[in-house]
Write a protein that holds these residues in place. Structure first.
Motif, mmCIF file in Angstrom:
data_model
loop_
_atom_site.group_PDB
_atom_site.id
_atom_site.type_symbol
_atom_site.label_atom_id
_atom_site.label_comp_id
_atom_site.label_asym_id
_atom_site.label_seq_id
_atom_site.Cartn_x
_atom_site.Cartn_y
_atom_site.Cartn_z
ATOM 1 N N SER A 51 -5.390 20.391 21.716
ATOM 2 C CA SER A 51 -6.815 20.499 22.006
ATOM 3 C C SER A 51 -7.282 19.433 22.991
ATOM 4 O O SER A 51 -8.435 19.406 23.393
ATOM 5 C CB SER A 51 -7.633 20.420 20.719
ATOM 6 N N GLU A 96 -5.041 22.132 29.570
ATOM 7 C CA GLU A 96 -5.012 22.621 30.945
ATOM 8 C C GLU A 96 -3.568 22.747 31.448
ATOM 9 O O GLU A 96 -3.206 23.719 32.112
ATOM 10 C CB GLU A 96 -5.815 21.670 31.828
ATOM 11 N N ALA A 123 -8.588 12.554 21.888
ATOM 12 C CA ALA A 123 -9.737 12.868 22.723
ATOM 13 C C ALA A 123 -11.009 12.870 21.888
ATOM 14 O O ALA A 123 -11.809 13.776 21.970
ATOM 15 C CB ALA A 123 -9.522 14.214 23.405
ATOM 16 N N ALA A 124 -11.187 11.856 21.068
ATOM 17 C CA ALA A 124 -12.389 11.800 20.225
ATOM 18 C C ALA A 124 -13.220 10.597 20.638
ATOM 19 O O ALA A 124 -12.692 9.489 20.773
ATOM 20 C CB ALA A 124 -12.000 11.711 18.758
ATOM 21 N N PHE A 125 -14.516 10.827 20.826
ATOM 22 C CA PHE A 125 -15.395 9.769 21.312
ATOM 23 C C PHE A 125 -15.378 8.557 20.384
ATOM 24 O O PHE A 125 -15.237 7.420 20.839
ATOM 25 C CB PHE A 125 -16.816 10.314 21.463
ATOM 26 N N ILE A 138 -11.232 9.835 29.377
ATOM 27 C CA ILE A 138 -12.056 9.801 28.171
ATOM 28 C C ILE A 138 -12.369 8.355 27.802
ATOM 29 O O ILE A 138 -13.488 8.023 27.429
ATOM 30 C CB ILE A 138 -11.384 10.604 27.033
ATOM 31 N N TYR A 161 -14.971 7.267 30.379
ATOM 32 C CA TYR A 161 -16.288 7.809 30.051
ATOM 33 C C TYR A 161 -16.910 7.035 28.887
ATOM 34 O O TYR A 161 -18.087 6.650 28.923
ATOM 35 C CB TYR A 161 -16.167 9.296 29.694
ATOM 36 N N ARG A 183 -25.269 1.541 27.331
ATOM 37 C CA ARG A 183 -26.051 1.322 26.108
ATOM 38 C C ARG A 183 -26.247 -0.163 25.808
ATOM 39 O O ARG A 183 -27.136 -0.542 25.064
ATOM 40 C CB ARG A 183 -25.358 1.987 24.905
ATOM 41 N N PHE A 211 -12.611 18.259 31.187
ATOM 42 C CA PHE A 211 -13.760 17.498 30.670
ATOM 43 C C PHE A 211 -14.461 16.741 31.801
ATOM 44 O O PHE A 211 -15.676 16.789 31.940
ATOM 45 C CB PHE A 211 -13.314 16.521 29.572
ATOM 46 N N LEU A 215 -16.325 19.037 34.191
ATOM 47 C CA LEU A 215 -17.551 19.607 33.620
ATOM 48 C C LEU A 215 -18.677 18.581 33.546
ATOM 49 O O LEU A 215 -19.828 18.886 33.801
ATOM 50 C CB LEU A 215 -17.283 20.117 32.191
ATOM 51 N N MET A 216 -18.322 17.381 33.166
ATOM 52 C CA MET A 216 -19.313 16.362 32.872
ATOM 53 C C MET A 216 -19.950 15.861 34.163
ATOM 54 O O MET A 216 -19.257 15.475 35.097
ATOM 55 C CB MET A 216 -18.596 15.240 32.127
ATOM 56 N N GLN A 217 -21.303 15.872 34.210
ATOM 57 C CA GLN A 217 -22.001 15.563 35.460
ATOM 58 C C GLN A 217 -22.669 14.206 35.441
ATOM 59 O O GLN A 217 -23.087 13.711 36.476
ATOM 60 C CB GLN A 217 -23.072 16.638 35.716
ATOM 61 N N HIS A 218 -22.802 13.616 34.257
ATOM 62 C CA HIS A 218 -23.534 12.366 34.184
ATOM 63 C C HIS A 218 -22.776 11.372 33.334
ATOM 64 O O HIS A 218 -22.805 11.488 32.120
ATOM 65 C CB HIS A 218 -24.923 12.619 33.594
ATOM 66 N N LYS A 260 -20.788 11.307 37.222
ATOM 67 C CA LYS A 260 -19.553 11.816 37.822
ATOM 68 C C LYS A 260 -18.619 10.624 37.898
ATOM 69 O O LYS A 260 -18.911 9.651 38.567
ATOM 70 C CB LYS A 260 -19.852 12.384 39.203
#
Lengths: 329, 329
Positions: free
Chosen positions: A70, A76, A216-218, A245, A248, A256, A275, A278-281, A283
Motif C-alpha cells: 500500500s 506504483e 507511509a503513515a503520517f 513522505i 512532507y 506548525r 502521493f 497529487l499533493m499540491q500544498h 509542491k
C-alpha cells in the motif's frame, strides 16, 4: 469445464490435431485450424496452463516481493511491473513481506513450490540468505544481493548529489540528511555517500541522521521528527530527506512550529511517486525516480534471463533521476 | 532442483512414503517422518505445487482484478486482500484492467487457463458478460454482477446519507454532488440516491454532476473541475464528492480562486485511503470505508465458497462506514 477431448470430438479431429493447433506445431490446414478454433469457442474451452507449465517446465508466473503493497512507491512500481509483464505474457504473484524476514522466507518457499519462473525482489529486510539458495532467475530493486544476481536501481548517487548541490546552490550552509536505514546494505545508501562527499567538497557543515521508516503513515514519521530531529532542527538551514513522505511530514512539522519553509529551512525529498504528484500544498522539491522505467527494466531483465534460460547472466541497470523543483527550496 | 525421488533415496524410504509425509496421509511412524523431513531440508526440496494443483484440482491461487493498481484505494485494498489470503494459504495474482474491457476479458481467460480457484472482481468496466460465463467462485467489490454472485461493499447508501446530512447540519442550503460514473451499474451509485433523497426530505436545493474519473491524477481532476464544475460553482455552498481525490482537487481549485473553505464552501469527500490519511492540509472531511474489513470480507467470502466447493452459495456483505471530521466543513 470442457476438455481437449470435447474439442476434438466437436471439431471431428484427433486430440493430437487440437494439441498441434494449441501449440502452433506441425502442419495444420487452415480449414482444420478454423474448425478447431470454432469448437474451442463454442465449448468455451480454456487450455489448462497448469498442465502445460508442468509439461514445459515454465509457468509464466513471476513472483514480486515488496515490503508494503500500500506504499505509494511500491504500488506504483507494481503497477508498471504488471503492465510490462502482461505485455510479455507473464502474470505476477504479489507478496507483501511487511519487512519480516520469516514471512519473506515463507514467501520464497511458496514461490518455489509454485514454480514461478523468476522473482523480482524489492524487499528491504536484513536477511538475504534465502535468496542466495534460490536456483532460479532473480532481479532485485535497489539492492545488491550478490555479484551473480542482477539489479535495477535509480541512480542513487546522482540523486543524492543533485539534491545536495541544489540545497547548497540555494544558499544552505548547514545541512542535515535524514537517510534510509543504513544497516541494510541497500543501494539508496549511496544517496548518503553522495550527500556527505558533496558537503565535504563544498566545505558545508553536515550531519546524517538515520531514519528507519519505510511506513507511509503520517504519525510514525511525525513521532520520529518530534523525538529525533526536532531537538537539533534549529542547527540547519537545509534538509535532504531520503523519501517524500518524510520530507512532507518535516514540512508540516516545521510550519506548525513557526519555521518558514523555504525562507528559514529548505527541504528536498526523494521519489516523486503518486502521493507527491497529487499533493499540491506544498509542491515538494524532490528527486524523481522514473518508476515506469524502473518497472520495465526489472521485467525485461528478469524475462530475458528466464527466456535465455541462463540464470548466470548478470545485467545491472541504473536509471537516471532528475530534480523536480517545487516550493520547499 | 531436488526431486521426490532424491528425497526418498536419501531418507532410505519409498517415494510413496515421502508422498504420504507430504500429504499427511496414511500411518507414518515419527522416526520415518523425521528422516523424510530431514532429507527434504538437506536437499532443499520444495514439493511441486503445480503438480499437486493438477492432481487435486485446486491451485490455491486467487485472481484479483482491479482498475488501477497504483490508485491508493485499490493498492490499499490489495494490501489487505493479500494479507488475509496469505493467512489462509492462498496466493494472489493481480491483474490491472485499466478500465479496458478487452484487456479484462483477456485477464479472465488467463485466470481460467491458470486454474485459479476463484476471482475477486474490483473492476468498473461496463462489460460483465465475461464474468457471467465463468464457472468458478467470484466475489465482487462494490458491484452486483448477478444475483448468483456474492458481493462485498461499504454501506454506500449510509455513506451518502451521513455526508449529505453533515453538510445540511452545518448550514448548507444549496448542495452539489459530484458522483462517480452513473452509467456503470455500481453500488457506489447509492451514494447519489441517498444524497438526492436526503436533500428532498430536507427541502434542500441540489444538483448532481457525473464525474467519470477514476484516475488518481491531479491534472485530470483539475481539468474536469475547471471545465464542468467551475461555471456553476457559485450556486452552491456545499459539495459532496464521491471520492477524496476529487474533493481534494476541488479544495485546491476553490482556494486558488478566492473561495474560502469551509466558510463559503463546505466540501466532503469519500474513501479515507492512504492519500487522505497522509495529507494534512487540509484534513479532509470525508467518509471512511474500512478497507481492511472490506479486504478481509472479500477474501473470506471467496475462500469459503472455494472450500465449500459450492459456487452457488451467495453471501453478500455490507460493511459499515463512518464520518471523519476534518477542516473542510
Amino acid at each position: 469445464m470442457a476438455s481437449i477431448k470435447d474439442v476434438a470430438e466437436l471439431a471431428g479431429v484427433s486430440i493430437t490435431t487440437v494439441s498441434r493447433v494449441l501449440n502452433s506445431r506441425g502442419y495444420i490446414g487452415s480449414e482444420t485450424r478454423q474448425k478447431v478454433e470454432k469448437a474451442m469457442e463454442q465449448l468455451d474451452y480454456h487450455p489448462n496452463q497448469i498442465a502445460r507449465a508442468l509439461l514445459k517446465n515454465q509457468s509464466y508466473l513471476i513472483g514480486v516481493i515488496v515490503p508494503d503493497l500500500s506504499h505509494p512507491l511500491f504500488s506504483e512500481l507494481i503497477n508498471w511491473i504488471e503492465a510490462y509483464a502482461n505485455e510479455r505474457n507473464y502474470k505476477i504473484l504479489v507478496c507483501n513481506s511487511l519487512q519480516d524476514s520469516d514471512k519473506e522466507a515463507n514467501y520464497i518457499s511458496m514461490l518455489r513450490q509454485n514454480r514461478v519462473d523468476g522473482i523480482i525482489m524489492c524487499s528491504h529486510s536484513l536477511e538475504i540468505e534465502s535468496y542466495l539458495k534460490v536456483s532460479m532467475p532473480i532481479v532485485s530493486f535497489d539492492r545488491i544481493i550478490s555479484s551473480s544476481i542482477s539489479y535495477v536501481a535509480g541512480d542513487n548517487y546522482k540523486g543524492g548529489e543533485i539534491a545536495t548541490k541544489h540545497l547548497i546552490e540555494n544558499g544552505c550552509r548547514n545541512l542535515l540528511h535524514i537517510s534510509g536505514p543504513l544497516k541494510y546494505d541497500l543501494l539508496p545508501n549511496r544517496r548518503s555517500d553522495a550527500f556527505q562527499l558533496t558537503c565535504m567538497k563544498n566545505n558545508i557543515q553536515f550531519s546524517i541522521i538515520e531514519g528507519a521508516h519505510i511506513k507511509a503513515a503520517f504519525q510514525d514519521n511525525w513521532d520520529f521528527i518530534e523525538q529525533v530531529i526536532s531537538p537539533q532542527l534549529e542547527n540547519y538551514d537545509g534538509v535532504f530527506c531520503s523519501n517524500d513522505i518524510m520530507a512532507y511530514t518535516l514540512y508540516v512539522y516545521a510550519t506548525r512550529n513557526g519555521i518558514k519553509v523555504p525562507e528559514q529551512l529548505k527541504i528536498i525529498g526523494y521519489d516523486y511517486h503518486s502521493f507527491t504528484r497529487l499533493m499540491q500544498h506544498p509542491k515538494l522539491t524532490t528527486v524523481r525516480q522514473p518508476l515506469d522505467r524502473i518497472g520495465k527494466a526489472l521485467c525485461s531483465a528478469l524475462i530475458d534471463q528466464i527466456e535465455n534460460k541462463n540464470p548466470d547472466f548478470v545485467n545491472n541497470t541504473v536509471i537516471d533521476v532528475e530534480l523536480i523543483r517545487g516550493d520547499t527550496t
